[in-house]
Design a protein around this motif. Structure first.
Motif, PDB file in Angstrom:
ATOM      1  N   PRO A   1     -69.209 -48.518  40.926  1.00 18.52           N
ATOM      2  CA  PRO A   1     -67.978 -49.032  40.306  1.00 18.52           C
ATOM      3  C   PRO A   1     -66.749 -48.239  40.731  1.00 18.52           C
ATOM      4  N   VAL A   2     -65.654 -48.956  40.955  1.00 15.84           N
ATOM      5  CA  VAL A   2     -64.416 -48.318  41.399  1.00 15.84           C
ATOM      6  C   VAL A   2     -63.732 -47.596  40.241  1.00 15.84           C
TER       7      VAL A   2
ATOM      8  N   VAL B   1     -70.841 -44.299  48.061  1.00 18.08           N
ATOM      9  CA  VAL B   1     -69.463 -43.814  48.081  1.00 18.08           C
ATOM     10  C   VAL B   1     -69.126 -43.321  46.680  1.00 18.08           C
ATOM     11  N   ILE B   2     -68.793 -42.050  46.587  1.00 20.40           N
ATOM     12  CA  ILE B   2     -68.451 -41.478  45.290  1.00 20.40           C
ATOM     13  C   ILE B   2     -66.987 -41.761  44.985  1.00 20.40           C
ATOM     14  N   ARG B   3     -66.754 -42.408  43.865  1.00 17.60           N
ATOM     15  CA  ARG B   3     -65.387 -42.780  43.495  1.00 17.60           C
ATOM     16  C   ARG B   3     -64.672 -41.632  42.791  1.00 17.60           C
ATOM     17  N   ARG B   4     -63.393 -41.838  42.526  1.00 19.88           N
ATOM     18  CA  ARG B   4     -62.587 -40.806  41.873  1.00 19.88           C
ATOM     19  C   ARG B   4     -62.663 -40.959  40.354  1.00 19.88           C
ATOM     20  N   TYR B   5     -63.453 -40.094  39.742  1.00 21.71           N
ATOM     21  CA  TYR B   5     -63.559 -40.070  38.287  1.00 21.71           C
ATOM     22  C   TYR B   5     -63.050 -38.714  37.805  1.00 21.71           C
ATOM     23  N   GLU B   6     -61.857 -38.368  38.249  1.00 21.62           N
ATOM     24  CA  GLU B   6     -61.364 -37.006  38.086  1.00 21.62           C
ATOM     25  C   GLU B   6     -61.038 -36.629  36.650  1.00 21.62           C
ATOM     26  N   GLN B   7     -60.989 -37.599  35.732  1.00 19.92           N
ATOM     27  CA  GLN B   7     -60.690 -37.258  34.347  1.00 19.92           C
ATOM     28  C   GLN B   7     -61.896 -36.646  33.640  1.00 19.92           C
ATOM     29  N   TYR B   8     -63.051 -36.644  34.333  1.00 23.69           N
ATOM     30  CA  TYR B   8     -64.267 -36.108  33.725  1.00 23.69           C
ATOM     31  C   TYR B   8     -64.671 -34.798  34.394  1.00 23.69           C
ATOM     32  N   THR B   9     -65.078 -33.847  33.581  1.00 19.71           N
ATOM     33  CA  THR B   9     -65.507 -32.553  34.118  1.00 19.71           C
ATOM     34  C   THR B   9     -67.017 -32.496  34.307  1.00 19.71           C
ATOM     35  N   THR B  10     -67.730 -33.390  33.646  1.00 20.27           N
ATOM     36  CA  THR B  10     -69.182 -33.466  33.801  1.00 20.27           C
ATOM     37  C   THR B  10     -69.553 -34.891  34.189  1.00 20.27           C
TER      38      THR B  10
END
Length: 227
Positions: A39-40, A63-72
């Motif tokens: 998922p994007v 492809v690893i998406r940008r889930y930068e709001q999560y630390t884990t």
């Protein structure tokens, strides 16, 4: 399927996925729906861990998406047909756990080394690992993990080489490559100066052999003439 929580709004759950938040964990379940990519976007929640499940789909590239709001972040991409992992992973969010077992991976790009070093748990079994110098950095990481008793790699005795033929079923932890400092270079490969020395050696040998041969022929002719 959408559920609401006081922590976040799950209405942005990806299409054909289910999202649920429980015990400070946001689970985005996109498994078993013939997806061809992860998922994007996912719901934005605060102070929770993220688990993305894209297992049992039709992914051929991870492809690893940008889930930068999560630390884990935990990503389960098992039971697909993944052959490559995008090098964009090195610039993406830090993964705590990655499950890529039961896929078709032969190698993982070396530029993902730092990402794998920072993961806490990695599942690798049942892939098509090609045991050569390009995989040496991962083999080294596995061996270091065993020595330091980190238990980073699960089912390590089931992670084996699929090729070349002479290494089939050899465990990655037992694979002894001939590579230079785990940089993907073959230790047995000759350096330029070694090649030059070998060429000069061969030319010298050929010249010497020709000179000796000429002397032998000349000596025989002198003997024949003298007789």
């Amino acid at each position: 399927m959408l559920k609401f929580s006081l922590s976040c709004d799950l209405t942005t759950c990806p299409q054909y996925c289910t999202c649920d938040i429980k015990n400070e964990n946001l689970t985005v379940d996109c498994s078993r729906n013939a997806r061809k990519q992860s998922p994007v976007t996912v719901p934005i929640c605060e102070n929770v861990s993220l688990l993305i499940n894209v297992s049992s789909n039709e992914l051929t590239e991870l492809v690893i998406r940008r889930y930068e709001q999560y630390t884990t972040v935990i990503l389960d991409a098992s039971n697909n047909q993944i052959r490559t992992i995008s090098s964009e992973l090195k610039n993406r969010v830090l993964l705590n756990e990655l499950n890529i077992e039961n896929n078709s991976l032969e190698k993982i790009p070396m530029d993902l080394k730092s990402s794998f070093e920072n993961m806490q748990t990695v599942h690798l079994k049942n892939n098509s690992w090609k045991c050569d110098c390009e995989l040496d950095w991962l083999v080294s990481l596995i061996k270091s993990s065993i020595i330091e008793k980190e238990n980073k790699f699960t089912d390590i005795d089931m992670v084996t080489c699929s090729n070349p033929k002479e290494l089939v079923n050899i465990k990655l932890k037992d694979f002894d490559s001939q590579c230079d400092s785990h940089d993907g270079k073959d230790k047995s490969a000759l350096k330029p100066w070694q090649i030059v020395l070998i060429v000069f050696g061969i030319l010298f040998y050929l010249s010497l052999a020709s000179a000796i041969g000429f002397c032998i022929v000349l000596r025989r002719r002198i003997r024949i003439t003298a007789n």
